[in-house]
Scaffold this motif. Structure first.
Motif, short mmCIF file in Angstrom:
data_model
loop_
_atom_site.label_atom_id
_atom_site.label_comp_id
_atom_site.label_asym_id
_atom_site.label_seq_id
_atom_site.Cartn_x
_atom_site.Cartn_y
_atom_site.Cartn_z
N SER A 5 0.85 -1.23 -0.11
CA SER A 5 0.02 0.20 -0.02
C SER A 5 0.84 1.26 -0.06
CB SER A 5 -1.08 0.10 1.39
OG SER A 5 -1.56 -1.02 1.27
N PRO A 6 0.57 2.26 -0.69
CA PRO A 6 1.22 3.48 -0.71
C PRO A 6 1.25 4.07 0.55
CG PRO A 6 -0.03 3.47 -2.80
CD PRO A 6 -0.60 2.29 -1.83
N PRO A 7 2.23 4.79 1.00
CA PRO A 7 2.30 5.45 2.37
C PRO A 7 1.09 6.44 2.58
CG PRO A 7 4.55 5.41 1.44
CD PRO A 7 3.46 4.93 0.39
N PRO A 8 0.54 7.34 1.60
CA PRO A 8 -0.64 8.08 1.86
C PRO A 8 -2.01 7.41 2.63
CG PRO A 8 0.42 8.88 -0.01
CD PRO A 8 1.21 7.53 0.34
N TYR A 9 -2.16 6.13 1.81
CA TYR A 9 -3.03 5.45 2.18
C TYR A 9 -3.08 4.79 3.83
CZ TYR A 9 -4.81 4.51 -2.49
OH TYR A 9 -5.29 4.70 -3.97
N HIS A 10 -1.88 4.35 4.38
CA HIS A 10 -1.57 4.00 5.62
C HIS A 10 -1.86 5.32 6.57
CE1 HIS A 10 -0.47 -0.12 5.48
NE2 HIS A 10 0.19 0.03 4.50
N ALA A 11 -1.19 6.41 6.00
CA ALA A 11 -1.14 7.53 6.78
C ALA A 11 -2.77 8.14 7.16
CB ALA A 11 -0.43 8.64 6.33
N PHE A 12 -3.61 8.25 6.07
CA PHE A 12 -4.56 8.62 6.38
C PHE A 12 -5.74 7.64 6.91
CE2 PHE A 12 -3.37 11.95 3.50
CZ PHE A 12 -3.84 13.20 4.02
N SER A 13 -5.50 6.20 6.69
CA SER A 13 -6.32 5.39 7.38
C SER A 13 -6.08 5.54 8.86
CB SER A 13 -5.98 3.88 6.77
OG SER A 13 -6.21 3.93 5.39
N PHE A 14 -4.71 5.62 9.25
CA PHE A 14 -4.31 5.68 10.66
C PHE A 14 -5.13 6.90 11.11
CE2 PHE A 14 -1.60 6.37 14.42
CZ PHE A 14 -1.37 5.17 14.87
N LEU A 15 -5.03 8.26 10.46
CA LEU A 15 -5.37 9.28 11.09
C LEU A 15 -7.09 9.31 11.41
CD1 LEU A 15 -3.35 11.90 8.97
CD2 LEU A 15 -3.20 11.65 11.49
N THR A 16 -7.64 8.59 10.62
CA THR A 16 -9.24 8.37 10.77
C THR A 16 -9.48 7.52 11.86
OG1 THR A 16 -9.55 8.43 8.18
CG2 THR A 16 -11.09 7.58 9.37
N VAL A 17 -8.66 6.69 12.06
CA VAL A 17 -9.28 5.66 13.14
C VAL A 17 -8.83 6.31 14.48
CG1 VAL A 17 -9.21 3.51 11.76
CG2 VAL A 17 -7.00 4.32 13.33
N LEU A 18 -7.74 7.17 14.64
CA LEU A 18 -7.27 7.93 15.76
C LEU A 18 -8.39 9.15 15.69
CD1 LEU A 18 -5.21 8.89 17.93
CD2 LEU A 18 -4.07 10.33 16.10
N GLY A 19 -8.93 9.61 15.01
CA GLY A 19 -9.92 10.68 14.83
C GLY A 19 -11.30 10.03 15.75
N ALA A 20 -11.51 8.67 15.17
CA ALA A 20 -12.61 7.98 15.77
C ALA A 20 -12.44 7.53 17.26
CB ALA A 20 -12.85 6.75 15.03
N LEU A 21 -11.02 7.26 17.64
CA LEU A 21 -10.94 6.71 19.10
C LEU A 21 -11.03 8.50 19.91
CD1 LEU A 21 -7.87 4.50 18.88
CD2 LEU A 21 -10.15 4.09 19.76
N LEU A 22 -10.58 9.34 19.28
CA LEU A 22 -10.54 10.75 20.06
C LEU A 22 -11.99 11.18 20.21
CD1 LEU A 22 -7.67 12.30 18.60
CD2 LEU A 22 -7.64 11.74 21.11
N GLY A 23 -12.75 10.71 19.26
CA GLY A 23 -14.24 11.41 19.45
C GLY A 23 -14.36 12.87 19.64
N ARG A 24 -14.89 13.09 20.87
CA ARG A 24 -15.01 14.59 21.29
C ARG A 24 -14.28 14.83 22.47
NH1 ARG A 24 -19.87 18.44 20.73
NH2 ARG A 24 -20.88 17.76 18.72
N GLN A 25 -13.13 14.06 22.85
CA GLN A 25 -12.29 14.35 23.88
C GLN A 25 -11.34 15.86 23.80
OE1 GLN A 25 -11.16 9.65 24.19
NE2 GLN A 25 -9.57 11.16 24.36
N CYS A 26 -11.14 16.15 22.54
CA CYS A 26 -10.31 16.94 22.29
C CYS A 26 -10.93 17.91 21.06
CB CYS A 26 -8.86 16.92 22.04
SG CYS A 26 -8.56 15.68 20.58
N PHE A 27 -10.50 19.37 20.63
CA PHE A 27 -11.14 20.14 19.75
C PHE A 27 -10.06 21.32 19.62
CE2 PHE A 27 -12.61 21.06 24.03
CZ PHE A 27 -12.57 22.48 23.75
N VAL A 28 -10.32 21.96 18.53
CA VAL A 28 -9.74 23.38 18.29
C VAL A 28 -10.86 24.15 18.30
CG1 VAL A 28 -8.46 24.58 16.66
CG2 VAL A 28 -8.00 22.18 16.68
N GLU A 29 -10.54 25.28 19.29
CA GLU A 29 -11.52 26.32 19.59
C GLU A 29 -11.58 27.37 18.39
OE1 GLU A 29 -14.54 27.91 20.70
OE2 GLU A 29 -13.88 26.23 22.65
#
Length: 230
Positions: A5-29
């Motif tokens: 798999s090309p590195p961008p696929y891995h990078a964005f897949s990982f960022l997506t599941v990280l965002g799912a894990l974070l949920g509403r824990q953090c934010f940018v005001e």
């Protein structure tokens, strides 16, 4: 990683599941609103060449492992990772998120489809699904929804991420025109690769030290909270 798999696929897949894990824990005001870490990612590339699903499945396995009980010294089990659906109707998705709201106080989770056209296609019921997903991906504080089974349900603290894969032909032939209009696709991060330069008859073993580092990073993300700009 030692995959085709090309590195961008891995990078964005990982960022997506990280965002799912974070949920509403953090934010940018942003004063009038907040930016939440949910990411809706569509991996696009030629059929059978880009190894889109390989990257997506790897990230999914990592997130499931991080949300479960890990055999690591400072790991803890939590239930942050919630797979909403791999396909389904608006009502099924809303009902799952309503139950999640009752359990955790937040309608947060991940929509996952190794082939996007099994989730969104030209069937009539997906037209409503397109509109409903557009609302969900905006992460409203409250979202009243009406279903046949439960009548009126209120989703609270919505944080829905999405990880999808597809190829150019299926996107054009299978996805309804409505999906390309309005804000639906504008809310998706589309990652394209024309193929891969890597080829393995048998992929080399994954570095166990790197795997442990990635898992510990995902586990540690449960301690992240509040405005990340401060």
């Amino acid at each position: 990683t030692n995959t085709e798999s090309p590195p961008p696929y891995h990078a964005f897949s990982f960022l997506t599941v990280l965002g799912a894990l974070l949920g509403r824990q953090c934010f940018v005001e942003q004063n009038l609103y907040r930016i939440w870490p949910n990411l809706v990612c569509l991996l696009v590339g030629p059929s059978g060449e880009g190894r889109k699903t390989t990257a997506a499945e790897f990230a999914m396995k990592m997130s499931r492992a991080a949300a479960g009980t890990l055999d690591l010294a400072d790991s803890t089990a939590d239930n942050r990772f919630f797979l909403i659906a791999e396909k389904g109707t608006s009502e099924a998705i809303h009902s799952a998120l309503a139950e999640r709201t009752l359990e955790t106080g937040s309608a947060a989770g991940l929509l996952y489809a190794p082939e996007f056209s099994t989730f969104i296609n030209k069937k009539d019921y997906t037209k409503n699904l397109i509109n409903d997903l557009t609302w969900l991906w905006d992460c409203p504080d409250e979202l009243p929804v009406r279903t046949q089974a439960r009548k009126l349900e209120v989703l609270k603290n919505v944080a829905v991420s999405g990880l999808f894969c597809s190829n150019e032909e299926w996107l054009i032939e299978s996805i309804p025109d409505d999906a390309f209009k309005g804000g639906f696709f504008a809310r998706m991060t589309q990652v394209y690769s024309s193929g891969t330069a890597k080829s393995f008859s048998t992929p080399p073993p994954f570095d166990p030290a790197l795997r442990e580092e990635l898992l510990l990073g995902l586990v540690a993300s449960q301690r992240v909270a509040g405005d990340i700009a401060r």
